[in-house]
Structures are given as C-alpha cells and as structure tokens.
Design an enzyme around this catalytic site. Structure first.
Site, PDB file in Angstrom:
ATOM      1  CB  ALA A 197      66.632  60.171  18.645  1.00 48.54           C
ATOM      2  CE  LYS A 209      59.367  64.246  32.603  1.00 42.93           C
ATOM      3  NZ  LYS A 209      58.683  65.543  32.075  1.00 42.93           N
ATOM      4  CG  HIS A 223      60.937  64.495  36.864  1.00 41.77           C
ATOM      5  ND1 HIS A 223      61.081  63.391  36.286  1.00 41.77           N
ATOM      6  CD2 HIS A 223      61.213  65.415  36.224  1.00 41.77           C
ATOM      7  CE1 HIS A 223      61.272  63.485  35.319  1.00 41.77           C
ATOM      8  NE2 HIS A 223      61.638  64.959  34.935  1.00 41.77           N
ATOM      9  NE  ARG A 240      60.424  75.927  48.041  1.00 38.88           N
ATOM     10  CZ  ARG A 240      60.838  75.980  49.008  1.00 38.88           C
ATOM     11  NH1 ARG A 240      62.321  76.040  49.036  1.00 38.88           N
ATOM     12  NH2 ARG A 240      60.117  76.062  50.375  1.00 38.88           N
ATOM     13  NE  ARG A 267      68.319  71.751  51.486  1.00 33.27           N
ATOM     14  CZ  ARG A 267      69.678  71.853  52.400  1.00 33.27           C
ATOM     15  NH1 ARG A 267      69.330  71.848  53.694  1.00 33.27           N
ATOM     16  NH2 ARG A 267      70.480  72.363  51.903  1.00 33.27           N
ATOM     17  CE  LYS A 317      72.779  72.844  57.224  1.00 36.17           C
ATOM     18  NZ  LYS A 317      71.613  73.749  56.827  1.00 36.17           N
TER      19      LYS A 317
END
Length: 548
Positions: free
Chosen positions: A49, A177, A269, A364, A377, A415
């Site tokens: 908060a 969460k 996430h 990861r 990626r 790339k």
C-alpha cells in the site's frame, strides 16, 4: 501518465487523446451524489500500500483519470491514523511543489478504519463508515486486498456479506498474487471466491501484465505481417523468457521460503508472458477473447518433468565489498538453515499444438544474479544451404533473434547478420535493428504497471487480469514439479551472488535447441558491467563518508 506512440506526435493530438481518455474514464461517474465511488485499501499499513497502491491512486487522481466523486478508505489491524499512513508513504508519492494544493485535496478524500480481518462486527463498522463518508449507500465499491493470502478467505467472505453496496451499486474485488501455493490451495481459493463473487467481479492482479512491453507483444505479433508469417515451428527454433534480479531476498527470506522462485515468478509472470507469446490470434481485443486464447495455449502444455528442470540457491560472495552481496540465502533471517528452496530455476516446456510442436519454451528466473533484466528471446532457425563460407570453416552463421526487453530500458531489437563494412569479401558480422524506447520516444512517460492495472479496474477492462481457468491451468503445469521439489528435497545447485546464472541451465537450453552463437553484444549490455562496477564504487564511497 500519457503514453503516446511517437515523439513526432503534435501537442494538439496528444491533448486530444488525453482529453478523450479522461472523458471515457470520468463518464463512469454517472451518479448524481457527493461521492459515487469508494476505493478500499485492505492492508493499508503494509509495504504494498505504501510503495505502490497509494502512490498510484495519487498519480491517477493528479492526472485526472479518476471519477470526480470518489473517496478512499484504508483498512488494517494497526492502530494508525490516515496522516501517519501518508507520512510513511511520503517518499514514494513523488509530489512536486506545484502540485501541493492538489495533493492536499487528495489527502482530504482519504480516510482510515482500524479493524480485524475475521470479525463481522468490524466489517459492519467499516460499512457504516463508508456509507457515512460517501453519503450514499449505493456508491460503487472497489476492494483492493493488499493482504497475506492466509486472510483472503475470511476477508473476501466478510466483504461480500457486510460491505456490498445497495442497488444499483456494484463491487470489484482486486486480489494480489500469490493465488494459492499449489493447485489444490488455488482451487480452494477460487472455489471460495466463486461462492461470493461472480467471475466478472474478480480482478486477479499480475503486475507484469501491466508492463509496456508485455502489452506490446500482441501488437507486434498481430499488426505486422512480417512477424505473423514466421511466428511458428517452421521458423522458430526456441523461445526463451528470462527474469533476472540483482538483489537477494533481503529480509524477505521468511516469506520467500514458503514459495520459492517457481511459485513466485515462473508460475505467474513467466507463464502469463508465454501464453501471450504463443496464443493464436484472438477474435477481438476484448478481455474474454484474449483470455480464451491464453487458456487454450496453457491446456496444450504437459506438466513439467524433473529432467527438464534446473534449480539453484545463491551463496554469499565473501570477496565482495558490498555487505549485502556477502550474504547467502541461508544467511537471511527466517530461512531455515537446511532450506532447499530454489532461488533460481529453469524449466523447459513444450506446447503440443500445430503451431509450436517441437519448439522448446525455456523459462528462467533467478535472484542474486549479475543484473536486473526481464526479456523474451525468440530465436529463429539456422539459414539452410551454407552459402557463406567463413574462411573455409563452414561455421554456422549466428541465428537471427528477436528480443523484447521488458525491463529495464524497454526495447525491441532484431539481431541479424550483415556484411562487415569495408571488407572486400563477403565477411559477415552480427548487428541489430534497434527500437530502444528511451531513444526513439524521448520525453514520453511510460506509466507504471500499477497505474495501468488500477485504471483498467476503474474502466471494467479485464484484459490484463488473470481468469480462474488460466490460473488453474498454470498451476496444473507446475504443481507436479513443486511437489517433487518439496517432498523429495531435490538438490539445488549452489551459485555465488552476482553470477550470470547456472552452467547446468545453459547446457540444458543448448540440449533442447537454443544455440549460443556469435560474439555481438549490444552497447548498453556491454556497458552494464561498467555501470555495476561504478555503483559498487559509489556505495563504498558513501559508506566511507558515513564512517568518517
């Protein structure tokens, strides 16, 4: 608060968009009463908060994105005053001198009620106070639960039983969460909430869904034909989703040890990002169409197997001059000395559908690493044919790779291989096609994730919130490996605070198809080590100054 899409956007256009959005927000303030909305902050005395919710409400109020007739009620067990709460939050509010008068008006809209989380009489008192403050028993009500998960059950039930507004007022319940600790506890919580709230009344917050670059994934995918044609197993070799932090648990070890990095980051996430990256094109941008497609992807993923997991736990770096980096996870207060809770984990998943069959999705996450970074990626397959022969070696070219950096310094870059400038032969080097936001969109403010999400709650938009079936599928995928880690005490690989990661994880990624090729490093990444070194030197100077 305004987020435009180009630095060339004229002030007139920016003002037009700003006013249109404000009108859309304030149009929900349709009640002809002194206050027609009440926003409750449960856990008003807590860190979330103080650091996020109250600052976000102030920023939205300051920028004109909240209804005109609104008041705010904090609720917690602590014997505090609203003045004390805002004193504690002051350094996070970022109030400028010219905003002081407006800030004073915002403070006058805030109130505080002290009470328990499990007694009916306290919630009756809260309801009475809210009616008195808002002067309207049917004011629409938002309830933000910035609370420990252990009290979600009692608080959500008592809110529904004692604090619902009269008709035509409605309720929106915002839940932070973790949504449970495993599949069973998550299902119990979802079942409990469904007894007292309709699904459309529940807003499960995963703040990563409010981040600029996560929201940009859908636009990048579905508005650019060049990407939509190659976004599949025929062109993509591997997808890697990374979350790295350069800090340890820092006093939160007691809390973190209950959950570990898989529960804390990967299950929510990273799994949410995966579902957006991999989903089919939704029928529309409405919340339910998007969430339907995310669920379809998750249902195609088998539970994680132990052979596809690498877990680690950080040790202190005794050679570091930074006292925090000298401490390992087991040195944190509240962490059992024999804990095997992972602070680093890599999981490899496969999506069993036509688009992604055989493509590894490498998730990861880790704490106490060498940098703070979150990115996606997407690595493309090798160029067939071997046309370009580098010095007769037949060495493979570096793979093309699309990178979406979520934080810090938002960027999208591709790339690619190009001819080395000035060379007479077809000598090849890696470079990038670069869209770095702080260079392309100078002066454009990107809203904080909580600004976006709380604004979405006011708008009634559920696109960026987790639905119960999404939650259930995500837990189904990770639950077996969590059980195995907890019950069998799977060994964790030790790594030093500040490490880049675990070699075992890198080797596993290569085994499953992700190729580490090439030597090109972006300028900002190349300078990261220099910046970190400078930060350490500055810390040392500050300590020396204090000691002197």
């Amino acid at each position: 608060m305004m987020n435009t899409t180009s630095e060339n956007l004229t002030k007139e256009k920016a003002d037009y968009i700003y006013q249109r959005l404000r009108k859309q927000i304030t149009s929900i303030d349709s009640e002809a009463c002194p206050q027609s909305f009440v926003f409750f902050v449960f856990g008003a005395s807590g860190d979330l908060a103080k650091k996020k919710i109250y600052p976000t409400l102030w920023w939205l109020y300051r920028d004109g994105f909240l209804p005109e007739h609104i008041c705010f009620v904090g609720y917690a067990r602590s014997q505090l005053t609203i003045e004390k709460i805002f004193q504690n939050a002051d350094k996070y509010m970022k109030v400028h001198d010219h905003e002081r008068d407006l800030y004073k008006k915002f403070l006058e809209l805030n109130h505080y009620v002290c009470g328990s989380y499990d007694k009916s009489e306290d919630f009756d008192k809260l309801n009475h106070e809210a009616n008195k403050i808002s002067q309207h028993t049917s004011a629409h009500r938002f309830f933000y639960l910035a609370l420990p998960p252990s009290v979600y059950g009692s608080v959500s039930e008592l809110i529904s039983t004692h604090c619902r507004p009269g008709a035509p007022g409605w309720v929106r319940l915002i839940v932070e969460k973790p949504f449970g600790k495993d599949l069973q506890s998550s299902n119990i919580l979802s079942g409990h909430l469904s007894k007292f709230y309709a699904e459309e009344e529940i807003y499960r917050i995963d703040h990563y869904l409010g981040k600029e670059m996560v929201q940009n994934i859908m636009v990048l995918r579905f508005s650019n034909r060049i990407f939509s044609r190659v976004w599949n197993r025929d062109s993509v070799a591997a997808v890697k989703i990374i979350f790295k932090e350069d800090i340890g648990t820092q006093g939160r070890g007691g809390y973190f040890d209950e959950f570990g990095i898989i529960r804390d980051v990967i299950q929510n996430h990273l799994m949410q990002i995966l579902s957006i990256v991999a989903m089919e094109k939704p029928r529309s941008t409405t919340g339910e169409d998007i969430r339907d497609e995310k669920v379809k992807v998750l249902r195609c993923i088998a539970p994680i197997k132990s052979e596809n997991v690498v877990i680690g736990q950080y040790l202190g770096d005794k050679e570091s001059k930074d006292s925090e980096r000298q401490l390992g996870y087991l040195d944190d207060a509240g962490v059992p000395k024999d804990s095997t809770t992972p602070t680093y984990a890599q999981t490899i998943l496969y999506i069993n559908n036509e688009r992604w069959d055989g493509v590894p999705f490498i998730l990861r996450a880790g704490k106490a690493l060498n940098e703070k970074k979150a990115e996606i990626r997407i690595q493309f397959r090798d160029v067939p044919g071997g046309m370009f022969d580098e010095n007769g070696s037949k060495a493979p070219l570096a793979r093309d790779e699309l990178v979406v950096r979520i934080q810090p310094d938002e960027a999208i870059y591709l790339k690619v291989n190009t001819k080395r400038p000035g060379e007479m032969s077809y000598s090849i080097e890696e470079t990038e096609l670069d869209l770095t936001y702080n260079e392309r969109y100078r002066g454009v403010k990107l809203p904080d994730a909580y600004e976006r999400l709380i604004l979405d709650v006011f708008m009634g938009s559920r696109i960026n919130f987790v639905r119960s079936d999404e939650l259930q599928e995500a837990w189904r995928i990770v639950d077996p490996i969590l059980t195995e880690i907890d019950q069998k005490k799977l060994p964790v690989v030790p790594y030093k605070f500040g490490a880049a990661g675990l070699p075992q994880a890198f080797d596993a990624a290569v085994k499953h198809g992700y190729v580490f090729t090439g030597t090109y490093v972006r300028k900002d990444e190349r300078s990261a080590s220099v910046i970190n070194s400078q930060k350490e030197k500055e810390k040392e100077k500050a300590k020396e100054k204090v000691q002197s």
